[in-house]
Design an enzyme around this catalytic site. Structure first.
Site, PDB file in Angstrom:
ATOM      1  N   CYS A  82      24.878   7.803  28.434  1.00 47.83           N
ATOM      2  CA  CYS A  82      24.104   8.727  27.626  1.00 47.83           C
ATOM      3  C   CYS A  82      24.644   8.958  26.324  1.00 47.83           C
ATOM      4  O   CYS A  82      24.536   7.989  25.437  1.00 47.83           O
ATOM      5  CB  CYS A  82      24.286  10.203  28.311  1.00 47.83           C
ATOM      6  SG  CYS A  82      22.817  11.312  27.741  1.00 47.83           S
ATOM      7  N   HIS A 191      21.766   8.881  33.318  1.00 49.34           N
ATOM      8  CA  HIS A 191      22.827   9.156  33.996  1.00 49.34           C
ATOM      9  C   HIS A 191      23.255   8.707  35.355  1.00 49.34           C
ATOM     10  O   HIS A 191      22.314   9.204  36.243  1.00 49.34           O
ATOM     11  CB  HIS A 191      22.920  10.780  34.013  1.00 49.34           C
ATOM     12  CG  HIS A 191      23.032  11.421  32.855  1.00 49.34           C
ATOM     13  ND1 HIS A 191      24.483  11.827  32.225  1.00 49.34           N
ATOM     14  CD2 HIS A 191      22.194  11.875  32.058  1.00 49.34           C
ATOM     15  CE1 HIS A 191      24.158  12.556  31.377  1.00 49.34           C
ATOM     16  NE2 HIS A 191      23.128  12.855  30.793  1.00 49.34           N
ATOM     17  N   GLU A 193      25.595   9.086  37.664  1.00 47.42           N
ATOM     18  CA  GLU A 193      25.911  10.089  38.493  1.00 47.42           C
ATOM     19  C   GLU A 193      24.859  11.056  38.793  1.00 47.42           C
ATOM     20  O   GLU A 193      25.234  11.876  39.796  1.00 47.42           O
ATOM     21  CB  GLU A 193      27.226  10.940  37.832  1.00 47.42           C
ATOM     22  CG  GLU A 193      26.965  11.970  36.593  1.00 47.42           C
ATOM     23  CD  GLU A 193      26.423  11.263  35.194  1.00 47.42           C
ATOM     24  OE1 GLU A 193      26.125  12.294  34.500  1.00 47.42           O
ATOM     25  OE2 GLU A 193      26.531  10.172  35.139  1.00 47.42           O
TER      26      GLU A 193
END
Length: 210
Positions: A82, A191, A193
């Site tokens: 990011c 992202h 995650e």
């Protein structure tokens, strides 16, 4: 073999989800800005949320710019995510009260610009167009990934790392750079995650490449 990964801790948002995801895929994870730990780890994960210039200020204050540069000099892998990916470029047009606006790290030639789209920010799940031979996206070429951003690089003008960069793109109003893989330096605008099983597999692919 278990890979050691340092998540660079320079005050950029909640990184506990990043640590949990790396642990999920089998990494030995340390959250730190310690120079020696960051240099000797098998991989360095550079997170980033919020504003470009604020992240750059925090990164430089923590010595992160020097750590990244030294790892690249030593040919040791770095993954930016990011805003941690955006800072690898020359700079950003994002407005800031920080004067003068700090430049990016300049490992990738190009400028991070506001998305040219009817709705900004780009928030949610999107498909990407993987670069041919992508290691990060192997086996997950048709999956969607989670984006939260208003700015992105429209194109990679040049890599200063010295390899042959592979550029993955995505669409939101227009085409933007979603990921770059260039030898030991890689990054994603989305992202991992927050991208469920697909994100975990991407990070697992990265770990196996270390």
């Amino acid at each position: 073999m278990t890979r050691q990964v340092v998540v660079l801790d320079y005050g950029s948002g909640n990184v506990r989800s990043v640590v949990r995801m790396l642990e999920r895929v089998g990494a030995d994870v340390e959250l730190t800005a310690d120079r020696q730990a960051a240099l000797r780890a098998d991989g360095l994960y550079v997170p980033g949320v919020g504003a470009f210039h604020a992240c750059m200020t925090g990164l430089r204050a923590a010595g992160g710019a020097e750590i990244i540069a030294e790892r690249l000099r030593l040919a040791r892998p770095v993954l930016g995510v990011c805003v941690g990916f955006q800072v690898l470029f020359d700079g950003s047009t994002e407005p800031t009260s920080i004067q003068p606006p700090p430049p990016g790290l300049g490992h990738f030639a190009g400028i991070v610009e506001r998305l040219d789209a009817p709705v900004v920010p780009h928030m949610g799940w999107s498909h990407v167009t993987p670069a041919p031979g992508s290691v990060l996206l192997e086996g997950i070429e048709d999956e969607r990934f989670y984006f939260v951003h208003s700015y992105a690089a429209r194109q990679l003008l040049e890599s200063r790392v010295g390899g042959a960069p592979q550029v993955t793109t995505a669409e939101h109003g227009s085409t933007f750079v979603a990921a770059i893989e260039d030898g030991v330096l890689a990054g994603t605008q989305f992202h991992p995650e927050k991208s469920g099983d697909a994100g975990a597999q991407l990070v697992g692919n990265w770990l196996r490449s270390l």
